[in-house]
Write a protein that holds these residues in place. Structure first.
Motif, short mmCIF file in Angstrom:
data_model
loop_
_atom_site.label_atom_id
_atom_site.label_comp_id
_atom_site.label_asym_id
_atom_site.label_seq_id
_atom_site.Cartn_x
_atom_site.Cartn_y
_atom_site.Cartn_z
N THR A 121 43.43 47.04 43.69
CA THR A 121 42.80 49.18 44.16
C THR A 121 41.34 49.33 43.29
O THR A 121 40.84 48.63 43.44
N PRO A 122 40.87 50.57 43.75
CA PRO A 122 39.84 50.83 42.70
C PRO A 122 39.71 50.89 41.88
O PRO A 122 38.06 50.18 41.65
N ARG A 123 40.63 50.59 41.05
CA ARG A 123 40.00 49.86 39.47
C ARG A 123 39.86 49.38 39.52
O ARG A 123 39.20 48.58 38.67
N THR A 124 40.76 48.27 40.14
CA THR A 124 40.66 46.60 39.94
C THR A 124 39.11 46.75 40.42
O THR A 124 38.63 45.87 39.64
N MET A 125 38.65 46.91 40.80
CA MET A 125 36.75 47.09 41.46
C MET A 125 36.33 46.98 40.95
O MET A 125 35.21 47.57 40.81
N ALA A 126 36.56 48.71 39.84
CA ALA A 126 35.68 49.24 38.75
C ALA A 126 35.36 48.18 38.01
O ALA A 126 34.38 48.30 37.19
N ILE A 127 37.06 47.25 37.30
CA ILE A 127 36.70 47.00 36.43
C ILE A 127 35.82 45.51 36.55
O ILE A 127 35.27 44.62 35.76
N ALA A 128 36.18 44.94 37.55
CA ALA A 128 35.27 43.91 38.50
C ALA A 128 34.08 44.32 38.04
O ALA A 128 33.34 43.66 37.40
N SER A 129 33.72 45.50 38.79
CA SER A 129 32.34 45.73 37.93
C SER A 129 31.87 45.65 37.20
O SER A 129 29.84 45.53 36.93
N ALA A 130 32.74 46.88 36.34
CA ALA A 130 32.04 46.26 34.67
C ALA A 130 31.83 44.95 34.20
O ALA A 130 31.04 45.04 33.44
N LEU A 131 32.35 43.82 34.39
CA LEU A 131 32.46 42.56 34.08
C LEU A 131 31.09 42.42 34.70
O LEU A 131 30.70 41.33 34.31
N LEU A 132 31.39 42.57 35.95
CA LEU A 132 29.75 41.34 36.13
C LEU A 132 28.37 42.15 35.43
O LEU A 132 27.93 41.12 35.88
N MET A 133 28.26 43.24 34.91
CA MET A 133 27.29 43.43 34.14
C MET A 133 27.16 42.73 33.23
O MET A 133 25.82 42.89 32.79
N HIS A 134 27.90 42.02 32.59
CA HIS A 134 27.81 41.13 31.39
C HIS A 134 27.09 39.54 31.89
O HIS A 134 26.99 38.97 31.90
N ASP A 135 26.65 39.34 33.20
CA ASP A 135 25.49 38.48 33.12
C ASP A 135 26.74 36.51 33.31
O ASP A 135 26.24 35.98 32.80
N ILE A 136 27.75 37.61 33.96
CA ILE A 136 28.54 35.94 34.36
C ILE A 136 28.28 34.89 35.33
O ILE A 136 29.89 34.41 35.00
N GLU A 137 27.53 35.08 35.65
CA GLU A 137 27.44 33.94 36.52
C GLU A 137 28.52 33.56 37.62
O GLU A 137 28.72 32.69 37.43
N HIS A 138 29.26 34.91 38.20
CA HIS A 138 30.33 35.11 38.67
C HIS A 138 30.06 33.82 39.91
O HIS A 138 31.27 33.56 40.68
N THR A 139 29.10 33.37 40.74
CA THR A 139 29.51 32.62 42.15
C THR A 139 29.63 31.52 41.16
O THR A 139 30.70 30.07 42.50
N ARG A 140 28.94 31.01 39.84
CA ARG A 140 29.10 29.29 39.87
C ARG A 140 30.84 29.36 39.06
O ARG A 140 31.17 28.53 39.71
N LEU A 141 31.36 30.53 38.71
CA LEU A 141 32.38 30.33 38.29
C LEU A 141 33.59 30.13 40.07
O LEU A 141 34.95 29.59 39.52
N LEU A 142 33.25 31.15 40.15
CA LEU A 142 34.43 31.25 41.37
C LEU A 142 34.07 29.59 42.67
O LEU A 142 35.26 29.36 43.04
N ASN A 143 33.21 29.65 42.38
CA ASN A 143 33.26 27.89 42.93
C ASN A 143 34.00 26.94 42.64
O ASN A 143 34.62 26.46 42.90
#
Length: 312
Positions: A168-190
């Motif tokens: 949902t839009p809410r899901t994407m908003a939360i994901a965006s907020a979490l990405l602000m914490h420099d989580i290296e999401h590409t590495r995690l997804l790999n």
């Protein structure tokens, strides 16, 4: 009147020992919500003892580590169970030994086993609920990289990397907020998608032996003999449930693995409700992603017939 998030917060604040459980056969959301909540409580209340318990899933060991605790730890403790619709699916039966039990979940409420039950079936995942809880109690300043990583992976897992219709839009908003914490999401997804090289011949087997019908129903049957041939465990086989998801014309599929004592069936669909069929056979789950165990291949054929009827 107190809402459930306020009640959960006040309950957490009352206890010095908190033990967090989740469901058997853990997936990224089970671990994401469990680890995310544990790390948040530790960050906000450093004096509290917080434990995450259950069996480890080797393919998700990069997400964190679990705690080995004595039975006595449950005395006068708060137990929180994440991402588990019914009590029989809770990993580690000691969950009932605590003084108070909280359930936090996003599955249809089959079994309200908690003293406090928070269920939001509109949330994409329990990890999304944990974020909503943190935000609702005005504590997002405590979210660090480790908390954000756990919750992000949980959301990614239960939304199929944002492909499923529970995004949902809410899901994407939360994901965006979490990405602000420099989580290296590409590495995690790999890491989330990685599989041991020795498992890949089994993927080839799945791609060569799926049974897709003209109406869009498909089944994959993995016997004990197949597991032995490829030298893999039933839990490793289950990692390939979505191997056929990109098939053109696919509407509903069942991925069945003979685990010895029972045949574990993972049900998936593209927009067609199938959790009612799972419930008919003693299972459950989401409208488009459910699970059920049957005792033999004859009962499996009955299950397959009901799923096939969904696409007639």
């Amino acid at each position: 009147m107190m809402n459930n998030f306020e009640q959960i917060l006040l309950t957490i604040e009352r206890y010095d020992t908190i033990i967090i459980h989740r469901h058997v056969r853990p997936d990224p959301d089970a671990f994401g919500s469990q680890y995310g909540l544990k790390r948040f409580i530790q960050a906000k209340y450093p004096h509290k003892k917080v434990f995450a318990v259950g069996e480890m899933e080797p393919s998700l060991s990069f997400m964190g580590t679990l705690d080995d605790i004595e039975d006595a730890t449950y005395e006068n403790a708060l137990v929180i169970v994440c991402d588990t619709a019914n009590a029989p699916r809770i990993d580690d039966t000691r969950y009932s030994k605590g003084e108070t039990l909280i359930k936090i979940d996003h599955h249809p409420p089959v079994d309200q086993y908690g003293d406090v039950n928070y269920v939001d079936t509109d949330a994409s995942s329990t990890s999304e609920i944990i974020y909503n809880f943190i935000e609702a109690i005005d504590a997002t300043q405590f979210i660090n990289r480790d908390i954000a990583s756990a919750l992000y992976l949980g959301i990614v897992g239960d939304t199929g990397r944002f492909l499923f219709n529970n995004t949902t839009p809410r899901t994407m908003a939360i994901a965006s907020a979490l990405l602000m914490h420099d989580i290296e999401h590409t590495r995690l997804l790999n890491q989330l998608g990685e599989k041991e090289p020795r498992l890949m011949p089994f993927q080839g087997y799945v791609l060569q032996h799926f049974e897709l019908e003209e109406n869009g129903f498909c089944q994959v049957k993995i016997t004990q003999e197949v597991l032995q041939k490829f030298g893999i465990s039933s839990s490793e086989a289950s990692l390939f449930v979505n191997t056929i998801a990109d098939l053109k014309g696919l509407k509903v599929w069942v991925f069945a693995v003979d685990e010895g004592q029972e045949i574990r069936c993972r049900l998936r669909s593209k927009g067609i409700v199938i959790n009612d069929v799972a419930a008919d056979f003693g299972g459950g789950g989401h409208p488009n992603a459910s699970g059920v165990s049957v005792s033999n291949w004859e009962i499996f054929e009955d299950l397959a017939s009901q799923l096939r009827a969904k696409v007639q």
